[in-house]
Design an enzyme around this catalytic site. Structure first.
Site, mmCIF file in Angstrom:
data_model
loop_
_atom_site.group_PDB
_atom_site.id
_atom_site.type_symbol
_atom_site.label_atom_id
_atom_site.label_comp_id
_atom_site.label_asym_id
_atom_site.label_seq_id
_atom_site.Cartn_x
_atom_site.Cartn_y
_atom_site.Cartn_z
ATOM 1 N N GLN A 1 -7.693 -0.926 4.807
ATOM 2 C CA GLN A 1 -8.357 -1.527 5.969
ATOM 3 C C GLN A 1 -9.797 -1.928 5.671
ATOM 4 O O GLN A 1 -10.496 -2.398 6.551
ATOM 5 C CB GLN A 1 -8.342 -0.537 7.157
ATOM 6 N N THR B 1 11.126 -6.381 -11.850
ATOM 7 C CA THR B 1 10.718 -7.774 -12.038
ATOM 8 C C THR B 1 9.606 -8.125 -11.062
ATOM 9 O O THR B 1 9.675 -7.813 -9.877
ATOM 10 C CB THR B 1 11.932 -8.695 -11.813
ATOM 11 N N ALA C 1 0.810 -1.216 0.000
ATOM 12 C CA ALA C 1 0.000 0.000 0.000
ATOM 13 C C ALA C 1 0.848 1.271 0.000
ATOM 14 O O ALA C 1 0.429 2.291 -0.543
ATOM 15 C CB ALA C 1 -0.928 0.002 1.202
ATOM 16 N N THR C 2 2.026 1.232 0.596
ATOM 17 C CA THR C 2 2.846 2.444 0.579
ATOM 18 C C THR C 2 3.184 2.799 -0.864
ATOM 19 O O THR C 2 3.036 3.939 -1.295
ATOM 20 C CB THR C 2 4.129 2.234 1.404
ATOM 21 N N CYS D 1 2.723 1.959 11.755
ATOM 22 C CA CYS D 1 3.696 2.743 11.015
ATOM 23 C C CYS D 1 4.202 3.940 11.792
ATOM 24 O O CYS D 1 5.235 4.495 11.485
ATOM 25 C CB CYS D 1 3.086 3.238 9.711
ATOM 26 N N HIS E 1 -0.879 -8.023 2.895
ATOM 27 C CA HIS E 1 -0.609 -8.570 4.234
ATOM 28 C C HIS E 1 -1.661 -8.141 5.264
ATOM 29 O O HIS E 1 -1.678 -8.627 6.382
ATOM 30 C CB HIS E 1 0.812 -8.227 4.701
ATOM 31 N N ASN F 1 -7.329 3.429 9.823
ATOM 32 C CA ASN F 1 -6.527 2.362 10.397
ATOM 33 C C ASN F 1 -6.400 2.446 11.911
ATOM 34 O O ASN F 1 -6.124 1.465 12.570
ATOM 35 C CB ASN F 1 -5.138 2.372 9.757
ATOM 36 N N SER G 1 -3.387 -3.745 0.141
ATOM 37 C CA SER G 1 -2.154 -4.384 0.571
ATOM 38 C C SER G 1 -2.474 -5.807 0.986
ATOM 39 O O SER G 1 -3.432 -6.042 1.721
ATOM 40 C CB SER G 1 -1.580 -3.622 1.758
#
Lengths: 384, 408
Positions: A179, A237, A69-70, A323, A201, A149, A199
């Site tokens: 979220q 890649t 997401a960043t 974060c 994870h 979040n 994201s």
């Protein structure tokens, strides 16, 4: 140990781990190579992209695979800003965005862009009317999160999308969906979303993978130069095992959304009810928020003390967002919601998932009860 | 909306005199094969028209498939009710209600009394239906010229048809109603479009594809099969003849006339395609040539190349611009496949400066100097492998399954 920090990261599904290992072992070719191994790798990316697209009800060509997401938020915001600078240099966002959005906007200010940070109400929601009046002719981007979040507050995206597009149909509408996916219904078309970040994870997929949905017709200026991967928008890649595993996680999380809402929502309701009847705690999350995040303040006690006290009981929670939790400042989000400094520096976040049971919650409540009892006499009046 | 029926109009085939019946039967057969995936639907024919009783099948899904059928001019989803005034009014109102028109939508009623014993004339019906509809939907505005909703009412003895939409079909002639041709199919943008154009004029098309294994990857062959699969969506199935071209092609690289290689290659391709055409009973070759596009498509080259066959060469794209061709390719769904970057035998061994003005005598002399050329062509035809593709065919060429669906 019980892990109550799902908003920070989630335990991957076993199937995701298995897939990741299988693909990593079998398909190590570079998808840009034209020999068989390369073709196989490219096929896997293609299929992964189709599965991701199906989860979002969009077309595969609208999916950009990212490192998370960043990157997705940076690409959405800076990529739009660079691409459409000739149309204008005004951006609208809110005060409660995730740092990857917030900081990207602050950085653009240094390069001559003008950013309007909209306020939120006591529940952490932005009034759609604020967008209607903030969006101007030279507004090129509006960025808003689906679910906050830190507090789980849910933004009225249908109304916001309508207000934004009515005020300026050319303004690109970006939603940070990190979220929200898998926790609440996702309706990109109804929201009029042009860009949408995910994201893996956060939905029990692997770290280092994510999706940026880019509506057909929107162009982004690439941030990474190099190869022509991802239709030239994102060189590098591809992370084959990661993307295949992410596609699986997206499919599974997408299919479980309704179960998530009922089952995790029931745990949240119970936790909230308990907090509301405990006198020295302040609930910062609204019952109308997302099903998995509960934010609570213990005014007069620094967040970290309560966190470590719960850790002693085997309960892992977090302060603010992961974060920024290592920065000892009051929560920017809670301050924006009008909470006092005392509340904003004493908040902890409890975030849950389908891996938690009723019994787990009972243990958490017991731990909270004894931690609060023990810490209560040590509270300091007016502590920031 | 839950429609009862689809009303279908034929295209230019209705202009045919005594062959009309044959054309209509062909198109009906095609429609019926498409309808096999909608088991409840039933066809009903009438002079100049075709009706499909939906019996619960989804009108949008059925018409999306019918839109690909050549020979159909237009499709209208229809509500059917008994030919009685109050029933017609009621059905019309419910029709408009389901369209949920926005404020200010323009509207008119066009009634047609086919059954002359119905007590109200067409003109009267416009008012008899228009008035109650306007009363219930005050947001509608009457407009005689180009209304957004034209409520059409067709009164027949056995029932009245109510509809407003006219979905355009692809038109053209029914599949296979104008004979058979062999399409020289490469992996490029043009030849699939030529194939589609031929099919649209009622040609039955069989594809001939030349491959030069091991210089080209199985991927190139797979790509061509995928292209043929897209074409099969318009006719139900398509035959592809895969011709091994390696020996013929490499024999040209040894004659020391590099600028003639393309000319020689194209001539051999036409000869092989002609042999296959004879075998398959086809009466023409079909190519994606477009005048002046590349060296082999100058008038001089086409003259020299074309003399290698006695069959007529049909070139539907001959006067089209590249962007017109690309537009069609995108519309028929072959473009994204065509631009995949695999070498095929047409892009292999391409000389630096292929001739745009070959000399027929020189070309014939060079061909005569290559030992066994005729035998090699015969061998290529013998080694040709034929596959039949349908829209739902799974294409996996010479390779094991790479994707484990359990991973997703």
């Amino acid at each position: 140990m019980l892990y109550w920090d799902h908003a920070a990261s989630t335990p991957p599904y076993d199937e995701v781990i298995q897939t990741m290992a299988d693909v990593m072992r079998k398909h190590y070719g570079n998808p840009s190579s034209i020999h068989r191994m390369g073709e196989d790798a490219a096929k896997l990316i293609k299929r992964a992209r189709e599965v991701c697209a199906a989860s979002l009800h969009v077309t595969p060509s609208e999916i950009i695979l990212t490192s998370g997401a960043t990157e997705g938020n940076n690409l959405a915001i800076k990529g739009t800003a660079l691409q459409y600078a000739s149309r204008g240099k005004h951006i609208v966002t809110t005060r409660i965005e995730h740092p990857s959005v917030y900081e990207s906007c602050l950085e653009l200010e240094k390069y001559g862009y003008e950013v309007t940070f909209l306020p939120v109400d006591a529940n952490g929601r932005v009034n759609p009317d604020e967008f209607a009046s903030a969006v101007r002719k030279d507004t090129i981007l509006v960025s808003v999160m689906h679910v906050n979040n830190e507090t789980g507050a849910v933004q009225p995206l249908v109304e916001i999308g309508e207000a934004v597009k009515k005020a300026n149909p050319l303004a690109v509408f970006h939603i940070d969906g990190v979220q929200g996916f898998g926790k609440l219904p996702v309706q990109l078309k109804e929201w009029k979303a042009d860009l949408y970040t995910l994201s893996a994870h956060k939905i029990r997929g692997p770290k280092g993978t994510g999706v940026l949905y880019k509506r057909e017709g929107i162009t982004l200026h690439p941030l990474l130069s190099g190869g022509k991967q991802e239709a030239g928008v994102r060189a590098g890649t591809e992370n084959i095992p990661g993307f295949v595993a992410m596609a699986k996680a997206m499919r599974m999380a997408g299919e479980q959304t309704e179960t998530f809402m009922t089952e995790v929502g029931a745990l949240r309701d119970e936790l909230m009810a308990w907090i509301q009847k405990t006198p020295c705690l302040e609930l910062n999350s609204s019952p109308k928020g997302a099903p998995h995040i509960v934010n609570v303040s213990f005014p007069g006690m620094k967040s970290e003390v309560l966190l470590h006290s719960l850790e002693e009981h085997g309960m892992l929670v977090s302060t603010k967002s992961a974060c920024s939790s290592k920065i000892a400042e009051p929560s920017r989000v809670l301050l924006a919601m009008g909470r006092s400094e005392a509340s904003a520096s004493s908040a902890i976040r409890i975030s849950m998932g389908l891996t938690h049971s009723r019994e787990d919650l009972r243990r958490l409540l017991a731990a909270l009860e004894s931690a609060v009892k023990r810490l209560e006499p040590l509270r300091q009046e007016g502590l920031n | 909306m839950k429609y009862d029926m689809l009303m279908i109009r034929y295209g230019e085939l209705t202009l045919k005199g005594k062959n009309r019946g044959r054309f209509e039967r062909t198109v009906l057969k095609h429609v019926e094969s498409v309808l096999s995936s909608f088991p409840a639907a039933q066809t009903q024919t009438e002079y100049g028209r075709l009706y499909i009783m939906l019996n619960g099948e989804d009108a949008a899904k059925v018409s999306a498939e019918l839109k690909k059928i050549f020979g159909l001019h237009s499709i209208s989803p229809v509500l059917v009710c008994p030919s009685e005034l109050d029933q017609i009014i009621e059905t019309s109102t419910s029709f408009i209600r389901q369209l949920a028109p926005a404020e200010g939508t323009t509207f008119k009623v066009t009634a047609r009394r086919v059954w002359k014993r119905f007590p109200h004339s067409s003109h009267e019906m416009n008012h008899l239906v228009g008035a109650p509809v306007l009363q219930e939907f005050p947001q509608l505005k009457i407009s005689m010229k180009q209304p957004e909703i034209e409520l059409r009412i067709e009164i027949r003895e056995h029932g009245t048809y109510i509809y407003s939409e006219v979905i355009h079909g692809v038109g053209g002639f029914p599949r296979g109603s104008n004979g058979k041709a062999m399409l020289l199919l490469s992996g490029g943008i043009d030849s699939p479009v030529a194939g589609y154009s031929g099919m649209r004029r009622g040609l039955e098309v069989e594809c001939v594809h030349f491959f030069s294994y091991p210089f080209t990857s199985p991927k190139a062959k797979e790509k061509v099969l995928e292209l043929a699969k897209v074409l099969s969506g318009y006719t139900g199935s398509v035959k592809v003849h895969l011709v091994p071209f390696t020996d013929v092609q490499t024999s040209f690289t040894t004659v020391g006339q590099d600028n003639l290689i393309i000319t020689l290659m194209r001539r051999s391709m036409l000869r092989i395609a002609t042999k296959l055409a004879e075998r398959q009973g086809a009466l023409a070759l079909l190519t994606g040539d477009s005048l002046g596009q590349v060296a082999s498509q100058t008038l001089q080259s086409m003259n020299v190349i074309g003399r290698a066959t006695d069959l007529p060469i049909l070139r539907p794209l001959i006067t089209m611009d590249k962007n017109e061709i690309v537009d069609i390719a995108q519309k028929i769904g072959t473009y994204d496949l065509s631009i995949l970057p695999y070498e095929d035998c047409c892009t292999l061994f391409v000389p630096k400066s292929p001739t745009t003005n070959p000399n027929l005598h020189v070309v014939e002399r060079v061909e005569a100097s290559i030992p066994n050329l005729e035998a090699m062509l015969e061998e290529a035809v013998k080694q040709t492998e034929t596959v039949v593709l349908r829209p739902d065919s799974v294409i996996e060429v010479d390779r094991e399954e790479t994707i484990d669906e359990n991973w997703f």
